[in-house]
Design a protein around this motif. Structure first.
Motif, PDB file in Angstrom:
ATOM      1  N   ASN A  84      38.703  28.459  30.635  1.00 20.01           N
ATOM      2  CA  ASN A  84      40.116  28.757  30.380  1.00 20.01           C
ATOM      3  C   ASN A  84      40.328  29.599  29.125  1.00 20.01           C
ATOM      4  OD1 ASN A  84      39.748  26.740  28.348  1.00 20.01           O
ATOM      5  ND2 ASN A  84      40.364  25.152  29.815  1.00 20.01           N
ATOM      6  N   ARG A  85      39.356  30.415  28.790  1.00 19.34           N
ATOM      7  CA  ARG A  85      39.457  31.218  27.568  1.00 19.34           C
ATOM      8  C   ARG A  85      40.637  32.188  27.597  1.00 19.34           C
ATOM      9  NH1 ARG A  85      37.296  36.039  25.419  1.00 19.34           N
ATOM     10  NH2 ARG A  85      36.818  35.868  23.190  1.00 19.34           N
ATOM     11  N   ILE A  86      40.966  32.730  28.764  1.00 20.60           N
ATOM     12  CA  ILE A  86      42.023  33.739  28.855  1.00 20.60           C
ATOM     13  C   ILE A  86      43.382  33.112  29.180  1.00 20.60           C
ATOM     14  CG2 ILE A  86      40.372  35.488  29.600  1.00 20.60           C
ATOM     15  CD1 ILE A  86      41.481  35.164  32.455  1.00 20.60           C
ATOM     16  N   HIS A  87      43.464  31.801  29.206  1.00 19.72           N
ATOM     17  CA  HIS A  87      44.650  31.155  29.749  1.00 19.72           C
ATOM     18  C   HIS A  87      45.739  30.868  28.713  1.00 19.72           C
ATOM     19  CE1 HIS A  87      41.965  30.933  33.136  1.00 19.72           C
ATOM     20  NE2 HIS A  87      42.957  30.507  33.893  1.00 19.72           N
ATOM     21  N   ALA A  88      46.797  30.213  29.185  1.00 20.97           N
ATOM     22  CA  ALA A  88      48.043  30.073  28.424  1.00 20.97           C
ATOM     23  C   ALA A  88      47.936  29.053  27.301  1.00 20.97           C
ATOM     24  CB  ALA A  88      49.185  29.686  29.362  1.00 20.97           C
ATOM     25  N   ILE A  89      48.674  29.322  26.235  1.00 21.34           N
ATOM     26  CA  ILE A  89      48.866  28.352  25.150  1.00 21.34           C
ATOM     27  C   ILE A  89      50.336  27.970  25.012  1.00 21.34           C
ATOM     28  CG2 ILE A  89      46.826  29.043  23.836  1.00 21.34           C
ATOM     29  CD1 ILE A  89      48.702  30.742  22.057  1.00 21.34           C
ATOM     30  N   ASN A 120      46.540  25.717  42.506  1.00 18.19           N
ATOM     31  CA  ASN A 120      47.937  25.416  42.812  1.00 18.19           C
ATOM     32  C   ASN A 120      48.778  26.663  43.017  1.00 18.19           C
ATOM     33  OD1 ASN A 120      47.877  22.572  42.782  1.00 18.19           O
ATOM     34  ND2 ASN A 120      47.985  22.517  40.545  1.00 18.19           N
ATOM     35  N   LYS A 121      48.426  27.749  42.354  1.00 12.12           N
ATOM     36  CA  LYS A 121      49.188  28.984  42.521  1.00 12.12           C
ATOM     37  C   LYS A 121      48.940  29.594  43.899  1.00 12.12           C
ATOM     38  CE  LYS A 121      50.034  31.752  39.111  1.00 12.12           C
ATOM     39  NZ  LYS A 121      51.510  31.914  39.270  1.00 12.12           N
ATOM     40  N   ARG A 122      47.724  29.460  44.372  1.00 14.23           N
ATOM     41  CA  ARG A 122      47.374  30.016  45.683  1.00 14.23           C
ATOM     42  C   ARG A 122      47.720  29.035  46.809  1.00 14.23           C
ATOM     43  NH1 ARG A 122      42.355  30.548  44.660  1.00 14.23           N
ATOM     44  NH2 ARG A 122      41.641  28.831  45.986  1.00 14.23           N
ATOM     45  N   GLU A 123      47.412  27.739  46.588  1.00 12.57           N
ATOM     46  CA  GLU A 123      47.702  26.700  47.571  1.00 12.57           C
ATOM     47  C   GLU A 123      48.275  25.491  46.847  1.00 12.57           C
ATOM     48  OE1 GLU A 123      44.628  25.939  50.608  1.00 12.57           O
ATOM     49  OE2 GLU A 123      43.478  27.526  49.625  1.00 12.57           O
ATOM     50  N   PRO A 124      49.602  25.397  46.781  1.00  8.35           N
ATOM     51  CA  PRO A 124      50.238  24.297  46.031  1.00  8.35           C
ATOM     52  C   PRO A 124      49.708  22.934  46.436  1.00  8.35           C
ATOM     53  CG  PRO A 124      51.876  25.894  46.754  1.00  8.35           C
ATOM     54  CD  PRO A 124      50.592  26.289  47.412  1.00  8.35           C
ATOM     55  N   GLY A 125      49.453  22.117  45.390  1.00 12.52           N
ATOM     56  CA  GLY A 125      49.002  20.763  45.631  1.00 12.52           C
ATOM     57  C   GLY A 125      47.502  20.572  45.630  1.00 12.52           C
ATOM     58  N   THR A 126      46.741  21.669  45.495  1.00  7.43           N
ATOM     59  CA  THR A 126      45.283  21.540  45.550  1.00  7.43           C
ATOM     60  C   THR A 126      44.655  21.313  44.180  1.00  7.43           C
ATOM     61  OG1 THR A 126      45.022  23.959  45.421  1.00  7.43           O
ATOM     62  CG2 THR A 126      45.118  22.969  47.620  1.00  7.43           C
ATOM     63  N   GLY A 155      55.886  25.241  35.717  1.00  8.46           N
ATOM     64  CA  GLY A 155      56.512  23.971  36.082  1.00  8.46           C
ATOM     65  C   GLY A 155      55.779  23.302  37.228  1.00  8.46           C
ATOM     66  N   ASP A 156      56.547  22.843  38.217  1.00  5.57           N
ATOM     67  CA  ASP A 156      55.960  22.202  39.399  1.00  5.57           C
ATOM     68  C   ASP A 156      55.778  23.169  40.565  1.00  5.57           C
ATOM     69  OD1 ASP A 156      55.892  19.724  38.116  1.00  5.57           O
ATOM     70  OD2 ASP A 156      57.944  19.246  38.737  1.00  5.57           O
ATOM     71  N   THR A 157      56.139  24.443  40.351  1.00  3.52           N
ATOM     72  CA  THR A 157      56.018  25.439  41.427  1.00  3.52           C
ATOM     73  C   THR A 157      55.291  26.683  40.915  1.00  3.52           C
ATOM     74  OG1 THR A 157      58.227  26.275  40.850  1.00  3.52           O
ATOM     75  CG2 THR A 157      58.079  24.671  42.665  1.00  3.52           C
ATOM     76  N   PRO A 158      54.018  26.550  40.551  1.00  3.26           N
ATOM     77  CA  PRO A 158      53.288  27.696  39.994  1.00  3.26           C
ATOM     78  C   PRO A 158      53.057  28.815  40.995  1.00  3.26           C
ATOM     79  CG  PRO A 158      51.790  25.878  40.414  1.00  3.26           C
ATOM     80  CD  PRO A 158      53.178  25.336  40.611  1.00  3.26           C
ATOM     81  N   ASN A 159      53.237  28.526  42.271  1.00  2.00           N
ATOM     82  CA  ASN A 159      53.076  29.555  43.299  1.00  2.00           C
ATOM     83  C   ASN A 159      54.233  30.537  43.316  1.00  2.00           C
ATOM     84  OD1 ASN A 159      54.425  27.081  44.205  1.00  2.00           O
ATOM     85  ND2 ASN A 159      54.756  28.186  46.128  1.00  2.00           N
ATOM     86  N   ILE A 160      55.344  30.225  42.613  1.00  2.00           N
ATOM     87  CA  ILE A 160      56.507  31.111  42.565  1.00  2.00           C
ATOM     88  C   ILE A 160      56.533  31.791  41.201  1.00  2.00           C
ATOM     89  CG2 ILE A 160      59.005  31.285  42.815  1.00  2.00           C
ATOM     90  CD1 ILE A 160      58.939  28.659  44.371  1.00  2.00           C
ATOM     91  N   ASP A 161      56.202  33.064  41.173  1.00  2.00           N
ATOM     92  CA  ASP A 161      56.052  33.785  39.908  1.00  2.00           C
ATOM     93  C   ASP A 161      57.368  34.271  39.316  1.00  2.00           C
ATOM     94  OD1 ASP A 161      53.321  33.506  39.973  1.00  2.00           O
ATOM     95  OD2 ASP A 161      52.959  35.452  40.901  1.00  2.00           O
ATOM     96  N   SER A 162      58.335  34.541  40.169  1.00  2.00           N
ATOM     97  CA  SER A 162      59.560  35.174  39.680  1.00  2.00           C
ATOM     98  C   SER A 162      60.781  34.617  40.395  1.00  2.00           C
ATOM     99  CB  SER A 162      59.496  36.691  39.889  1.00  2.00           C
ATOM    100  OG  SER A 162      59.693  37.014  41.265  1.00  2.00           O
ATOM    101  N   SER A 177      51.955  24.151  32.331  1.00  2.00           N
ATOM    102  CA  SER A 177      52.224  22.811  32.857  1.00  2.00           C
ATOM    103  C   SER A 177      50.923  22.219  33.360  1.00  2.00           C
ATOM    104  CB  SER A 177      53.251  22.878  33.997  1.00  2.00           C
ATOM    105  OG  SER A 177      52.657  23.416  35.171  1.00  2.00           O
ATOM    106  N   ASP A 178      50.971  20.981  33.822  1.00  2.00           N
ATOM    107  CA  ASP A 178      49.760  20.367  34.363  1.00  2.00           C
ATOM    108  C   ASP A 178      49.444  20.892  35.756  1.00  2.00           C
ATOM    109  OD1 ASP A 178      51.774  19.188  35.815  1.00  2.00           O
ATOM    110  OD2 ASP A 178      51.204  17.120  35.348  1.00  2.00           O
ATOM    111  N   GLN A 179      50.259  21.850  36.234  1.00  6.05           N
ATOM    112  CA  GLN A 179      50.026  22.469  37.533  1.00  6.05           C
ATOM    113  C   GLN A 179      49.349  23.837  37.420  1.00  6.05           C
ATOM    114  OE1 GLN A 179      50.992  20.884  40.601  1.00  6.05           O
ATOM    115  NE2 GLN A 179      51.104  19.235  39.098  1.00  6.05           N
ATOM    116  N   CYS A 180      49.512  24.495  36.280  1.00  5.02           N
ATOM    117  CA  CYS A 180      48.977  25.854  36.140  1.00  5.02           C
ATOM    118  C   CYS A 180      49.010  26.287  34.681  1.00  5.02           C
ATOM    119  CB  CYS A 180      49.803  26.834  36.981  1.00  5.02           C
ATOM    120  SG  CYS A 180      49.221  28.548  36.924  1.00  5.02           S
TER     121      CYS A 180
END
Length: 334
Positions: free
Chosen positions: A145-150, A130-136, A197-204, A154-157
């Protein structure tokens, strides 16, 4: 790697105009992350705007006493700068905990803020992301997901921001200076990066037509009591599983003021000012640290491979406060 054109700017307005001329243009300075993204077929800019000639390499004290660091100052130059070492040693330590000396010699302050996540799926152009191609979709939710967020995912990223420097900047209440077609503006560092959120492709919250010109640090640098603790899978050249940047003011064993930012746990450096406010007037002991960690990590959620990060984060926070204050928290517990 896709084909692209190259142009070079010698002034900030020129750089902004050149970037605006193409919707997929990208600024390039050190290129330590962007070149990786190009090679891995993750990003496809049609134009690269070289900004290395812009006059953004100064580190200077402002009239108000804050310190302003140009966006093109290298990470090494910041870490070894006398004013930074004397007034903001937390920042210097965080920078030196990241990457290798060779990368720090090239990587810039502005580029550090704009690093993309090191998620395996984001870097694999053959998988959905989703971060590279939203909606995929987000394969990390059920995958590796060992290195991922706690926190803040969101359910998107569930990717995390990889920077060490940014964790210290968050703890230090830095601000980000931006220039765009409509002029300049300044963002508190806490408002620069976004949660997915719903727009993980937007970092900042950097606008499409804007360029980072500087980072500004306030007078308060936590010179006496500070620490940066980074836990990683190997001793060098690895991203943090969990890190903590801590600055503390004490009156004896009583906490007067404390800032704490976590890295490796969220889409942005994680800081909770409500939890920090709860430390004021408290005795620095094990019970206080347990309560603070519980408040800081409320809402934390682990996935198949990374649930250990929740307990690890609590321990890293306590260790950072111990190192910052040069005392054993367990010994001072009632």
């Amino acid at each position: 790697m896709n084909r692209f054109s190259y142009t070079r700017a010698s002034a900030v307005p020129q750089a902004i105009d050149q970037h605006r001329s193409n919707a997929t243009a990208a600024f390039i300075a050190g290129g330590t992350n962007l070149v990786d993204l190009l090679r891995e077929d993750v990003t496809h800019p049609a134009v690269l705007v070289d900004i290395n000639r812009l006059p953004l390499r100064q580190i200077e004290t402002t009239e108000s006493g804050s310190l302003k660091i140009g966006a093109l100052v290298t990470n090494s130059a910041v870490a070894y700068d006398r004013a930074v070492a004397a007034r903001y040693p937390l920042l210097a330590k965080a920078i030196l905990a990241g990457a290798s000396a060779q990368i720090r010699n090239v990587a810039t302050v502005g580029g550090n803020l704009l690093q993309r996540t090191r998620c395996h799926y984001f870097y694999d152009a053959g998988t959905p992301c989703n971060k590279r191609e939203p909606g995929t979709g987000c394969p990390a939710l059920e995958g590796v997901n060992r290195i991922h967020a706690i926190l803040g995912a969101s359910d998107q990223c569930i990717a995390v921001h990889p920077s060490d420097m940014c964790v210290a900047l968050a703890a230090l209440d830095a601000s980000v200076h931006l220039a765009g077609k409509d002029g300049t503006r300044t963002l508190p560092f806490a408002d620069f990066h976004r949660l997915p959120g719903d727009t993980p492709n937007i970092d900042s919250n950097l606008r499409d037509d804007e360029l980072i010109t500087a980072i500004e640090l306030p007078k308060q640098g936590f010179v006496t009591h500070h620490a940066y603790v980074k836990v990683r899978d190997r001793a060098s050249y690895a991203f943090a599983l969990v890190s903590a940047a801590v600055g503390v003011e004490l009156d004896g064993d009583t906490i007067v003021n404390a800032h704490c930012a976590l890295g490796g746990v969220a889409h942005k450096p994680w800081r909770d000012t409500v939890a920090e406010d709860g430390l004021r007037g408290k005795r620095l002991d094990a019970a206080t640290m347990r309560d603070f960690a519980a408040m800081l990590l409320r809402g934390a959620h682990g996935y198949r491979d990374n649930a250990f990060k929740i307990e690890l984060a609590a321990r890293v926070v306590a260790r950072a406060f111990e190192l910052a204050t040069q005392r054993s928290i367990e010994e001072t517990a009632p």
